[in-house]
Design an enzyme around this catalytic site. Structure first.
Site, mmCIF file in Angstrom:
data_model
loop_
_atom_site.group_PDB
_atom_site.id
_atom_site.type_symbol
_atom_site.label_atom_id
_atom_site.label_comp_id
_atom_site.label_asym_id
_atom_site.label_seq_id
_atom_site.Cartn_x
_atom_site.Cartn_y
_atom_site.Cartn_z
ATOM 1 N N HIS A 142 1.442 2.768 6.312
ATOM 2 C CA HIS A 142 0.639 2.864 5.105
ATOM 3 C C HIS A 142 1.135 1.942 3.994
ATOM 4 C CE1 HIS A 142 3.845 5.271 3.203
ATOM 5 N NE2 HIS A 142 3.967 5.844 4.391
ATOM 6 N N ASP A 143 0.184 1.370 3.288
ATOM 7 C CA ASP A 143 0.439 0.582 2.080
ATOM 8 C C ASP A 143 1.144 -0.746 2.336
ATOM 9 O OD1 ASP A 143 -0.538 2.653 0.104
ATOM 10 O OD2 ASP A 143 1.111 3.785 1.030
ATOM 11 N N GLY A 160 6.419 2.147 5.631
ATOM 12 C CA GLY A 160 5.464 2.102 4.543
ATOM 13 C C GLY A 160 5.851 1.141 3.439
#
Length: 283
Positions: A142-143, A160
């Site tokens: 994520h991200d 992440g």
């Protein structure tokens, strides 16, 4: 939905699962009616495409892929079989927010790659640029922010919030700690463990990572002149061979401006990276 052709024509070599050039969605694919898919997109058998997915012209989705979440995929991407794209982030804080995944154009995503959407704790988006080569078993958490023209070899694992600059190369089985940044044109060798930021142009290897040289061969392949590469080597020596503090090295790197006109942009790239290295740099 277009029917699966009885006599497929030759197609791009990256799509061995789909030997057709005509637009089609295989009748055994499960595509939500709300998904926005260009008429030229190919979707292989047993693939699943969710309702919030948008896929641009010429992209090919292989068999058994799952494309889910608020995911936008651009043009002319090739996503091989068994990839999982746009699933919820592996973050216990995630509470179902409509975070996003954005993928640009011309990317190749190989088998068993997993790419998750973002989280509300960041900007809420995981983003890939254009012309990236993502090999089998890579995980992009994520991200993450992936630039353009990067290569992630087999089983690279990005935690992440990792940022990769343009033309970065990560060797197979490399692991990158959360929030680490890898600069443009940097390179990590096979099985490297990155827990600190890797500056632009630098090649590193080891567990933990240690700087080894600059990515001279990669720069030559991209058309960098000998004079420009020589100046980048000077920046490397100031960072790693003169025993200087990071602040002192940065000051001396700044003093190189004007020596090679075309390299001033490289100095600016390095200075911007160093000034924002919150985790420290690989030394």
């Amino acid at each position: 939905m277009a029917s699966w052709p009885a006599k497929p024509k030759s197609c791009a070599p990256c799509a061995a699962w789909c030997e057709v050039a005509a637009p089609l969605i295989h009748p055994k694919a499960l595509v939500d009616p709300a998904a926005q898919i260009d008429s030229s997109v190919s979707v292989g058998p047993f693939a699943v495409v969710g309702p919030h997915v948008r896929i641009g012209r010429g992209t090919q989705i292989g068999p058994h892929c799952v494309i889910d979440g608020h995911t936008t995929i651009g043009e002319d991407n090739c996503i091989f079989q068994f990839a999982s794209i746009g699933a919820a982030p592996q973050d216990k804080k995630y509470a179902g927010e409509p975070t996003r995944l954005e993928i640009g154009n011309g990317n190749t995503v190989r088998e068993f790659v997993t790419i998750n959407t973002g989280t509300a704790q960041d900007e809420g988006v995981t983003r890939l640029g254009d012309d990236n080569w993502i090999m089998a078993y890579v995980h992009i958490a994520h991200d993450c922010r992936i630039g353009c023209h990067t290569i992630l070899a087999n089983a690279v694992q990005l935690a992440g919030h990792v940022h990769l600059g343009d033309w970065a190369f990560l060797g197979g089985l490399t692991g990158v700690h959360q929030f680490v940044r890898v600069g443009a044109h940097a390179m990590a060798a096979f099985q490297t463990r990155l827990t600190q930021d890797l500056p632009p142009f630098v090649t590193a290897g080891g567990n933990p990572a240690e700087a080894q040289s600059i990515n001279a061969e990669g720069l030559r392949r991209r058309g960098y002149s000998a004079e420009r590469i020589t100046l980048i080597k000077q920046m490397y020596r100031l960072l790693y061979r003169k025993g200087l503090t990071l602040e002192a090295a940065s000051q001396q790197i700044d003093a190189l401006r004007g020596e090679v006109a075309e390299a001033d942009a490289d100095i600016a790239l390095m200075q911007t990276f160093l000034s924002t290295a919150a985790r420290g740099i690989v030394r």
